[in-house]
Design a protein around this motif. Structure first.
Motif, mmCIF file in Angstrom:
data_model
loop_
_atom_site.group_PDB
_atom_site.id
_atom_site.type_symbol
_atom_site.label_atom_id
_atom_site.label_comp_id
_atom_site.label_asym_id
_atom_site.label_seq_id
_atom_site.Cartn_x
_atom_site.Cartn_y
_atom_site.Cartn_z
ATOM 1 N N UNK A 8 4.760 -7.636 -6.963
ATOM 2 C CA UNK A 8 4.131 -6.481 -5.901
ATOM 3 C C UNK A 8 2.528 -7.513 -6.067
ATOM 4 N N UNK A 9 1.958 -6.676 -5.586
ATOM 5 C CA UNK A 9 0.715 -6.984 -5.428
ATOM 6 C C UNK A 9 0.113 -5.573 -4.990
ATOM 7 N N UNK A 10 -0.724 -4.255 -5.707
ATOM 8 C CA UNK A 10 -0.559 -3.136 -5.010
ATOM 9 C C UNK A 10 -2.386 -2.763 -4.318
ATOM 10 N N UNK A 11 -2.355 -1.277 -4.070
ATOM 11 C CA UNK A 11 -3.251 -0.926 -3.835
ATOM 12 C C UNK A 11 -3.277 0.751 -3.605
ATOM 13 N N UNK A 12 -3.940 1.288 -3.721
ATOM 14 C CA UNK A 12 -3.710 3.075 -2.903
ATOM 15 C C UNK A 12 -2.648 3.412 -3.695
ATOM 16 N N UNK A 13 -2.112 3.056 -4.178
ATOM 17 C CA UNK A 13 -0.909 4.331 -5.185
ATOM 18 C C UNK A 13 -0.406 3.864 -6.422
ATOM 19 N N UNK A 14 -0.219 4.833 -7.228
ATOM 20 C CA UNK A 14 0.559 4.443 -8.370
ATOM 21 C C UNK A 14 2.137 3.567 -7.993
ATOM 22 N N UNK A 15 2.113 2.298 -8.847
ATOM 23 C CA UNK A 15 3.794 1.318 -8.737
ATOM 24 C C UNK A 15 4.087 1.743 -9.881
ATOM 25 N N UNK B 37 9.317 -1.459 -1.714
ATOM 26 C CA UNK B 37 10.377 -1.212 -1.428
ATOM 27 C C UNK B 37 11.037 -2.405 -0.406
ATOM 28 N N UNK B 38 10.120 -2.315 0.322
ATOM 29 C CA UNK B 38 10.687 -3.667 0.699
ATOM 30 C C UNK B 38 10.884 -5.163 0.999
ATOM 31 N N UNK C 280 0.888 -1.557 -0.226
ATOM 32 C CA UNK C 280 0.390 0.170 0.026
ATOM 33 C C UNK C 280 0.950 1.426 -0.318
ATOM 34 N N UNK C 281 2.085 1.057 -0.253
ATOM 35 C CA UNK C 281 3.083 2.266 -0.040
ATOM 36 C C UNK C 281 4.397 2.060 -1.040
#
Length: 251
Positions: free
Chosen positions: A244-251, A235-236, A229-230
């Motif tokens: 990564x599977x992401x949400x809430x920000x532009x990866x 990065x971590x 989510x960030x």
């Protein structure tokens, strides 16, 4: 060697598609899928089963959180679900086939089959059958996964050419309060990976330091993770995960 298409390792994966309720595109909606396509992201979506045996793209078992309708998803037909308005937009619940017809191979589609047994057990089959039918004529990068190993095994029998994976977790009691402790303990160590001949895992990001994850990575198994989510968390996570599977920000 894993059969997971390389695109799933090259482009970030939008969790429940590239959703943003403030922008009128709730999770797993056609709007969220369209936004992911426009941004060039791979797409992760969830599927549940309608009362008439159709795979629909929806995360929860109950409609209340995401729509203006109360009741369980599996109590309504696919046609009725199409008329149930999602919150924050004027869309209904889409079918898997509708989403695939929109994507048409432009990005990778990662499909998570939600557990239909209720306890990660063997009472599965109908949803897996509908997903396999939807994919039968689909041309494009796709992979299927589930937390329930029985679900993965059932799907594999129906569509042996489709890459399969396990969605995996630390299975904490807080995160899985309804799952029996014995089942949580069993699944925590990903014991079914080799037996299934799985191609990848998608593991809980906060648990990426688990020794079993390192063991699979050492064997060249692709490691995806959820949910980031960030940029800092991404990065971590990438110190272990291949994507990564992401949400809430532009990866």
């Amino acid at each position: 060697m894993s059969r997971l298409p390389d695109i799933f390792l090259r482009r970030p994966i939008a969790h429940r598609a590239y959703h943003d309720r403030a922008m009128g595109r709730p999770e797993n909606s056609i709007g969220a899928v369209t936004a992911a396509l426009d941004a060039g992201y791979n797409i992760e979506i969830d599927v549940q089963l309608s009362s008439d045996g159709v795979a629909v793209v929806f995360h929860d078992y109950d409609l209340r959180r995401l729509t203006h309708h109360a009741g369980r998803v599996n109590a309504l037909s696919a046609r009725a679900l199409a008329d149930v308005r999602l919150r924050d937009c004027d869309e209904g619940v889409p079918t898997l086939r509708e989403v695939l017809d929109l994507v048409v191979g432009r990005v990778g589609v990662l499909i998570e089959i939600k557990d239909q047994d209720g306890g990660m057990g063997p009472d599965v089959g109908a949803l897996e059958t509908s997903v396999a039918e939807a994919l039968r004529s689909y041309v494009g990068p796709v992979a299927v996964m589930s937390f329930n190993p029985h679900s993965v095994a059932a799907f594999q029998c129906l569509a042996p050419d489709v890459p399969i994976g396990l969605t995996t977790s630390a299975y904490s009691s807080d995160g899985w309060p309804l799952l029996p402790a014995k089942t949580r303990e069993h699944l925590r160590f990903i014991p079914d990976f080799e037996k299934l001949g799985a191609d990848f895992i998608s593991h809980e990001a906060a648990d990426l330091d688990r020794s079993r994850v390192a063991e699979l990575k050492a064997k060249q198994v692709p490691i995806l993770c959820w949910t980031i989510r960030s940029p800092e968390a991404e990065k971590s996570a990438r110190s272990v995960a291949d994507n990564v599977t992401f949400e809430g920000y532009p990866a």
